[in-house]
Design a protein around this motif. Sequence first.
Motif, PDB file in Angstrom:
ATOM      1  N   SER A   1     -12.943   5.248   3.238  1.00 51.01           N
ATOM      2  CA  SER A   1     -11.681   5.096   3.943  1.00 51.01           C
ATOM      3  C   SER A   1     -11.777   5.646   5.362  1.00 51.01           C
ATOM      4  O   SER A   1     -12.199   6.784   5.584  1.00 51.01           O
ATOM      5  CB  SER A   1     -10.569   5.823   3.193  1.00 51.01           C
ATOM      6  OG  SER A   1      -9.394   5.868   3.970  1.00 51.01           O
TER       7      SER A   1
ATOM      8  N   ASP B   1      -1.727   8.089   3.599  1.00 51.66           N
ATOM      9  CA  ASP B   1      -2.111   6.952   2.762  1.00 51.66           C
ATOM     10  C   ASP B   1      -2.293   7.478   1.346  1.00 51.66           C
ATOM     11  O   ASP B   1      -3.237   8.220   1.080  1.00 51.66           O
ATOM     12  CB  ASP B   1      -3.400   6.333   3.308  1.00 51.66           C
ATOM     13  CG  ASP B   1      -3.972   5.264   2.402  1.00 51.66           C
ATOM     14  OD1 ASP B   1      -3.243   4.766   1.527  1.00 51.66           O
ATOM     15  OD2 ASP B   1      -5.163   4.940   2.566  1.00 51.66           O
TER      16      ASP B   1
ATOM     17  N   THR C   1       2.479   4.757   0.614  1.00 52.44           N
ATOM     18  CA  THR C   1       2.431   5.571   1.824  1.00 52.44           C
ATOM     19  C   THR C   1       3.484   6.671   1.751  1.00 52.44           C
ATOM     20  O   THR C   1       4.589   6.448   1.269  1.00 52.44           O
ATOM     21  CB  THR C   1       2.715   4.681   3.054  1.00 52.44           C
ATOM     22  OG1 THR C   1       1.677   3.709   3.182  1.00 52.44           O
ATOM     23  CG2 THR C   1       2.783   5.500   4.320  1.00 52.44           C
TER      24      THR C   1
ATOM     25  N   ARG D   1       0.845  -1.200   0.000  1.00 56.91           N
ATOM     26  CA  ARG D   1       0.000   0.000   0.000  1.00 56.91           C
ATOM     27  C   ARG D   1       0.881   1.252   0.000  1.00 56.91           C
ATOM     28  O   ARG D   1       1.692   1.451   0.910  1.00 56.91           O
ATOM     29  CB  ARG D   1      -0.923   0.014   1.208  1.00 56.91           C
ATOM     30  CG  ARG D   1      -2.027   1.084   1.106  1.00 56.91           C
ATOM     31  CD  ARG D   1      -3.062   0.946   2.190  1.00 56.91           C
ATOM     32  NE  ARG D   1      -4.129   1.939   2.016  1.00 56.91           N
ATOM     33  CZ  ARG D   1      -5.380   1.636   1.695  1.00 56.91           C
ATOM     34  NH1 ARG D   1      -5.728   0.382   1.502  1.00 56.91           N
ATOM     35  NH2 ARG D   1      -6.283   2.594   1.569  1.00 56.91           N
TER      36      ARG D   1
ATOM     37  N   ARG E   1      -3.142   5.985  -1.275  1.00 61.19           N
ATOM     38  CA  ARG E   1      -4.237   5.369  -2.040  1.00 61.19           C
ATOM     39  C   ARG E   1      -5.560   6.091  -1.777  1.00 61.19           C
ATOM     40  O   ARG E   1      -6.306   6.394  -2.707  1.00 61.19           O
ATOM     41  CB  ARG E   1      -4.369   3.890  -1.685  1.00 61.19           C
ATOM     42  CG  ARG E   1      -5.478   3.175  -2.451  1.00 61.19           C
ATOM     43  CD  ARG E   1      -5.480   1.690  -2.153  1.00 61.19           C
ATOM     44  NE  ARG E   1      -4.247   1.050  -2.639  1.00 61.19           N
ATOM     45  CZ  ARG E   1      -3.925  -0.210  -2.384  1.00 61.19           C
ATOM     46  NH1 ARG E   1      -4.716  -0.961  -1.627  1.00 61.19           N
ATOM     47  NH2 ARG E   1      -2.812  -0.714  -2.866  1.00 61.19           N
ATOM     48  N   ALA E   2      -5.851   6.377  -0.516  1.00 54.44           N
ATOM     49  CA  ALA E   2      -7.147   6.980  -0.175  1.00 54.44           C
ATOM     50  C   ALA E   2      -7.024   8.423   0.295  1.00 54.44           C
ATOM     51  O   ALA E   2      -8.031   9.112   0.409  1.00 54.44           O
ATOM     52  CB  ALA E   2      -7.849   6.142   0.890  1.00 54.44           C
TER      53      ALA E   2
END
Length: 256
Positions: free
Chosen positions: A81, A47, A30, A28, A49-50
């Motif tokens: 999220s 994060d 970061t 993931r 991704r989100a």
Amino acid sequence: MCLLLLALEVHPAYKLIIAANRDEFYERPTAPAMFWDEHPDILAGRDLRAGGTWFGITRKGRIGAITNYRDPAALKSAAPSRGRLVSDFLTGDEEPEAYLNRLIVSAGDYNGFNLVVGVRDRLCWYSNRGHGIRRILPGIHGLSNHLLNTPWPKISRAKAALKDILSNDPVLSPELLFDMLLDRSIPADDALPDTGVGIELERILSPIFIASPVYGTRSSTILLIDRQHVVTFMERTHNSGPDQHMDATFQFMVEE
């Protein structure tokens, strides 16, 4: 984040001490802790991704941290999220209780979480798997993937270790806190919780510091707020194990 320890009004030099491990899939994306470009008063990891965060603080002393509540049978694949709950608090100006009361209306949309928000040393905890908002009182508290102070082995072990450090080290060496967060001890099977993931995964997830081929402790963070309102924020990012890491330290005084 999957381990959060808080010591509130326990140490003579510090009003608040937080020691935390963030556990996540290695793949993931970061960003490490830094002051955000679009919100330069926020210090937090990200994060990628989100877009949210698991733990952060602002220059005005707003604090937010989140852990997941492990409940695989109730997972919602399209849930929003949970990291946004932290960043939304950090970017806002609501009092902690007001923010959490407003969140209660939509909390069921999210997968299980524990959320700690506050300003300086006034902290509140809320879980969408618990029973209401709770003010965090002076003392040592622990949070993992169940409710606040649930006596899972890692929480009991970590709280005892933190109590020992704070009782015997009036100067408080951050390295002792980081060493505590590296503990890879695995409890006996009969002491493990049954969260519905099977005994092999329960073993993997049971230490304070988690390591597995695809998932583990990605970073450790220490937050100190002393009695003059000076914040020290230290993040140790683990690359491929507890012995290979990068450190970053930030220090500032809380703005009035």
